[in-house]
Design a protein around this motif. Structure first.
Motif, PDB file in Angstrom:
ATOM      1  N   ALA A 182       0.844  -1.188   0.000  1.00 25.88           N
ATOM      2  CA  ALA A 182       0.000   0.000   0.000  1.00 25.88           C
ATOM      3  C   ALA A 182       0.884   1.244   0.000  1.00 25.88           C
ATOM      4  N   GLY A 183       0.457   2.248  -0.751  1.00 25.17           N
ATOM      5  CA  GLY A 183       1.202   3.501  -0.776  1.00 25.17           C
ATOM      6  C   GLY A 183       2.288   3.570  -1.820  1.00 25.17           C
ATOM      7  N   THR A 184       2.475   2.482  -2.589  1.00 22.07           N
ATOM      8  CA  THR A 184       3.476   2.482  -3.651  1.00 22.07           C
ATOM      9  C   THR A 184       2.780   2.455  -5.006  1.00 22.07           C
ATOM     10  N   GLU A 185       3.533   2.723  -6.053  1.00 24.70           N
ATOM     11  CA  GLU A 185       3.011   2.608  -7.408  1.00 24.70           C
ATOM     12  C   GLU A 185       3.089   1.142  -7.805  1.00 24.70           C
ATOM     13  N   PRO A 186       1.945   0.464  -8.035  1.00 20.52           N
ATOM     14  CA  PRO A 186       1.988  -0.973  -8.322  1.00 20.52           C
ATOM     15  C   PRO A 186       2.794  -1.274  -9.579  1.00 20.52           C
ATOM     16  N   GLY A 187       3.555  -2.354  -9.522  1.00 25.20           N
ATOM     17  CA  GLY A 187       4.339  -2.781 -10.679  1.00 25.20           C
ATOM     18  C   GLY A 187       5.537  -3.593 -10.259  1.00 25.20           C
ATOM     19  N   PRO A 188       6.276  -4.111 -11.222  1.00 24.45           N
ATOM     20  CA  PRO A 188       7.431  -4.974 -10.914  1.00 24.45           C
ATOM     21  C   PRO A 188       8.482  -4.317 -10.022  1.00 24.45           C
TER      22      PRO A 188
END
Length: 269
Positions: A182-188
């Protein structure tokens, strides 16, 4: 600031019938050294840094398996969220001396995982380097229920990827989901774990499970070495977008994966 963000994987341990045999196997395979912990327990070190632990099973009915733990700053609240989201609490929060507090649970598909609220011990002192933990993923038949569960319990955000290769599967492979905190930009780049699907190509009795990965310098060499040490290869080395991996069993049956990171154009991993 805590060493591990909330809900990040922070620890792995293996429950084995023969602790001394486990120390020999992983000591040879990963170059680990060991220090005795409290009771039938041994801490594993790579280059002098804490990376995992091995424990002698106290009950023969327990699975011979690697377990994964996720960090929490409020284990009582995390246990409550697990119940609310349809999971099962297997072990209520229990203090592990001054090291911290742990609990064990299962998701709606039956995959078992642990929670760790740090005291004196945060978790890994080394990861994403050869001889240490680098990834974990749950394998399940109940994709939709499980995705919702981890989003509700841990706040994970999913990134769905097309999976070109699924060991043992026939035909097209299922989608693979990466989890970002949570709170991050989703992705690899922010992912801390993932979810794969157990297809009908696998035996119906195969339960849902977490598969944890250890980084190695040479996947092919590690797989061959595991066999020489009495282990088995469940999925022979193959290439994925994030390197070269294999799924192995140790000489007592605990399943784990090894991953050789890709080499970049400048020769660095």
């Amino acid at each position: 600031m805590a060493a591990f963000a909330r809900s990040a994987p922070c620890w792995v341990d293996a429950q084995l019938p023969d602790l001394e045999a486990g120390k020999r196997f992983y000591g040879e395979l990963f170059g680990w050294t060991f220090r005795a912990g409290e009771g039938p327990y041994a801490d594993a070190y790579s280059g002098g840094k804490l990376v995992a632990a091995l424990a002698a099973k106290q009950d023969g009915r327990m699975p011979t398996a690697w377990g994964i733990y996720f960090a929490t700053d409020d284990i009582v609240a995390s246990v409550a969220r697990i119940r609310e989201a349809g999971g099962q609490v297997i072990t209520e929060p229990v203090r592990a001396g001054r090291a911290g507090v742990l609990a064990q649970a299962a998701d709606p598909g039956g995959a078992v995982f642990g929670l760790w609220q740090a005291g004196d011990r945060e978790g890994f002192q080394k990861q994403n380097e050869p001889g240490s933990f680098c990834w974990t993923e749950v394998h399940t038949r109940q994709k939709d229920r499980v995705d919702t569960f981890y989003e509700e319990v841990f706040g994970f955000q999913g990134t769905d990827l097309a999976q070109d290769t699924e060991p043992g599967a026939a035909g097209s492979a299922p989608a693979f989901r990466m989890w970002s905190p949570a709170g991050t930009e989703p992705g690899p780049d922010t992912a801390v774990g993932g979810r794969s699907v157990i297809t009908d190509a696998f035996p119906a009795e195969l339960p849902s499970y977490f598969l944890s990965y250890f980084a190695v310098e040479d996947c092919n060499s590690a797989a061959g070495h595991a066999v020489r040490l009495g282990g088995r290869i469940s999925a022979p080395p193959f290439d994925i977008p994030y390197g070269r991996m294999a799924v192995l069993q140790d000489d007592q049956g605990a399943v784990f994966a090894v991953l050789q990171p890709p080499v970049s154009e400048n020769g660095a991993e």
